[in-house]
Design a protein around this motif. Structure first.
Motif, PDB file in Angstrom:
ATOM      1  N   ARG A 171      -4.733   4.177   3.731  1.00 56.28           N
ATOM      2  CA  ARG A 171      -3.837   3.596   2.906  1.00 56.28           C
ATOM      3  C   ARG A 171      -4.453   3.037   1.565  1.00 56.28           C
ATOM      4  N   VAL A 172      -3.484   3.138   0.553  1.00 54.19           N
ATOM      5  CA  VAL A 172      -4.166   2.998  -0.807  1.00 54.19           C
ATOM      6  C   VAL A 172      -3.500   1.577  -1.462  1.00 54.19           C
ATOM      7  N   PRO A 173      -4.188   0.871  -1.843  1.00 55.62           N
ATOM      8  CA  PRO A 173      -3.939  -0.628  -2.157  1.00 55.62           C
ATOM      9  C   PRO A 173      -3.276  -0.378  -3.345  1.00 55.62           C
ATOM     10  N   ILE A 174      -1.984  -0.987  -3.646  1.00 57.32           N
ATOM     11  CA  ILE A 174      -1.636  -1.250  -5.191  1.00 57.32           C
ATOM     12  C   ILE A 174      -1.880  -2.874  -5.274  1.00 57.32           C
ATOM     13  N   THR A 183       0.788  -1.097   0.067  1.00 51.22           N
ATOM     14  CA  THR A 183      -0.035  -0.085   0.033  1.00 51.22           C
ATOM     15  C   THR A 183       0.809   1.202  -0.019  1.00 51.22           C
ATOM     16  N   VAL A 184       0.433   2.320  -0.500  1.00 49.41           N
ATOM     17  CA  VAL A 184       0.688   3.730  -0.144  1.00 49.41           C
ATOM     18  C   VAL A 184       0.549   3.877   1.234  1.00 49.41           C
ATOM     19  N   TYR A 185       1.292   4.134   2.193  1.00 50.42           N
ATOM     20  CA  TYR A 185       1.041   4.352   3.471  1.00 50.42           C
ATOM     21  C   TYR A 185       1.594   5.577   4.030  1.00 50.42           C
ATOM     22  N   ARG A 186       2.135   6.512   3.106  1.00 50.65           N
ATOM     23  CA  ARG A 186       3.042   7.819   3.700  1.00 50.65           C
ATOM     24  C   ARG A 186       2.664   8.895   2.482  1.00 50.65           C
ATOM     25  N   LEU A 195       0.263   8.998  -7.429  1.00 50.96           N
ATOM     26  CA  LEU A 195       1.311   9.274  -6.500  1.00 50.96           C
ATOM     27  C   LEU A 195       1.336  10.440  -5.734  1.00 50.96           C
ATOM     28  N   SER A 196       0.994  11.474  -6.560  1.00 53.42           N
ATOM     29  CA  SER A 196       1.150  12.878  -6.006  1.00 53.42           C
ATOM     30  C   SER A 196      -0.017  13.487  -5.401  1.00 53.42           C
TER      31      SER A 196
END
Lengths: 303, 303
Positions: free
Chosen positions: A235-238, A90-93, A215-216
């Motif tokens: 959090r954004v799942p990939i 995930t994107v977590y930050r 991402l931005s």
């Protein structure tokens, strides 16, 4: 009402407006120069060097891996991608004006099998180690010399050493405190003004060349003064992280970069430093290295 | 697993970890220096110079207006804010690594009553026109001299003229093609690497000092190669745009800036150029002007 138009009107718009017959031809922009470049000025990017981040909402971010600059870290990244270790990534930050980071939010997963758990510090190299760089004629705030390798990478340096600069969209390997270098399991990209003070302190492994907005444009996090998503639901799942080379040929995206060792590339530098057209009144006569990205495009369909 | 921790661990975290008793005291960061600065090093920002953007979801962006740098444009902005002209304002343009822009998406509204429809080009001034600038000792890619005015603004220049730099979070006046200067009805802020080539080509009128994420974390637009929201439903309504000075005193937010003409400010510059602590291995010895924002904080509650 002219002032209600958006800023930065396209040259094209200006050209369609009524102009006196004697109006000079507007100076081409860097994008126009690149678009008109001969096919030979473009070089293919190896599909082994394209890492794809596919998000659940259909967005895709494409990372061009700087294979020759961080071979140990990138060997890890290829192994991790093939191992399934990123299956729950995930994107977590997301820290405003700094970085977006993804990988293992739990911070507890054992490393993927077969990776080098302690890769060397791939932070800098001898000047010229990646081919004779095309010199950047413009001054840099951080390094006495900058340029562009024949392989398509901006480099900063001092004539003895060279390193990759932390420009917008560059991708690096998250790490803990020095001398840890990180494994590649957690990666970040720059989403703000270039934090060039990170140069030579972290391994850079690539550049986002398409789909940067995935991402931005994410909500910023508030955790720990680091932009961490405190609420795990943010959090954004990939959905999938895969190398283009590992996809069937029919599904592989293909990209090219404008070769820095061509006259058209040199012309793009000048066009960015001294912008023409009806919008700009005062040319800068200068250009920050991070405002001189090597042009990249999707490969044209074969004819 | 140290490599699974987020990058850029806080100094505080490092200090709580078990350290040998002989470990040197970590060098303070710029933020720590500012936090420890005496009250006299902080100066209040005039509430007439605080423009508040209140969004429907409760987010607020706070813009510090550079009143002495663009008096004609800022007189317009104050008039527009008081006129109700921004009652239907939206964010209608978000271009990745460039700008977020708001105002009248229709491009058809007549200008607000009482404004100067053709303000002068407030793009540059005589060097020193806003007080003797504290010199920035670090090299800039665009200007031979840079510094910080006593009033808290970074300036770039050449010793004869000075101008405001297009750093992340700076706010400018959207305009059409030169020599139009825009009225102030449509504004933008920088959400990517500093487009310093815009310096001296557009009127900068302020800086986002709080709530930047409300403007930077928005979906990117695809229209016209300019990031316009082609689908009007994507536009983000701004519920209210108001000057802090026009609110009842109890509702006014209060901010302060760290005075550049203080020793602590000089120390923050050095701390940003040569970062200490256990994370950084190689200090940059340099700092881009846009990586040296003048520290700003909410005014502490009176005791």
């Amino acid at each position: 009402m002219s002032m209600l138009l958006p800023i930065f009107a396209l040259l094209a718009a200006a050209q369609t407006a009524a102009s006196p017959p004697s109006a000079p031809t507007p100076k081409p922009t860097a994008a126009q120069l690149a678009a008109a470049a001969p096919a030979a000025a473009w070089a293919a990017i190896d599909p082994k060097d394209l890492l794809l981040l596919d998000f659940a909402d259909g967005q895709r971010s494409v990372i061009w891996l700087a294979a020759e600059f961080a071979p140990a870290h990138i060997a890890n990244i290829r192994t991790i991608a093939r191992s399934g270790w990123w299956g729950d990534a995930t994107v977590y930050r997301v820290q405003d004006n700094y970085v977006t980071q993804w990988g293992d939010a739990s911070e507890k997963k054992p490393p993927a099998a077969g990776i080098d758990r302690h890769p060397p510090a791939e932070y800098e190299w001898a000047w010229g180690a990646h081919g004779r760089a095309v010199a950047n004629p413009y001054r840099d705030a951080y390094a006495p010399r900058t340029g562009f390798t024949p392989s398509g990478w901006a480099v900063a340096g001092d004539g003895k050493a060279q390193w990759l600069p932390h420009c917008y969209g560059m991708v690096g390997v998250a790490r803990d405190l020095a001398p840890d270098t990180g494994t590649g399991g957690d990666l970040y990209t720059v989403i703000g003004h270039a934090p060039r003070h990170l140069d030579r302190n972290i391994a850079l492994v690539g550049r986002v060349i398409d789909g940067m907005a995935a991402l931005s444009a994410l909500p910023r996090g508030n955790g720990g003064g680091l932009g961490l998503y405190e609420d795990a639901k943010m959090r954004v799942p990939i959905k999938r992280i895969v190398l283009a080379a590992d996809l069937p040929p029919s599904e592989r995206p293909a990209y090219q970069y404008l070769r820095p060792d061509t006259p058209v590339f040199a012309a793009t530098l000048e066009a960015r430093a001294n912008r023409g057209g009806p919008f700009f009144t005062v040319p800068a006569g200068a250009a920050d290295l991070c405002n001189l990205p090597v042009p990249v495009r999707k490969a044209p369909a074969p004819r």
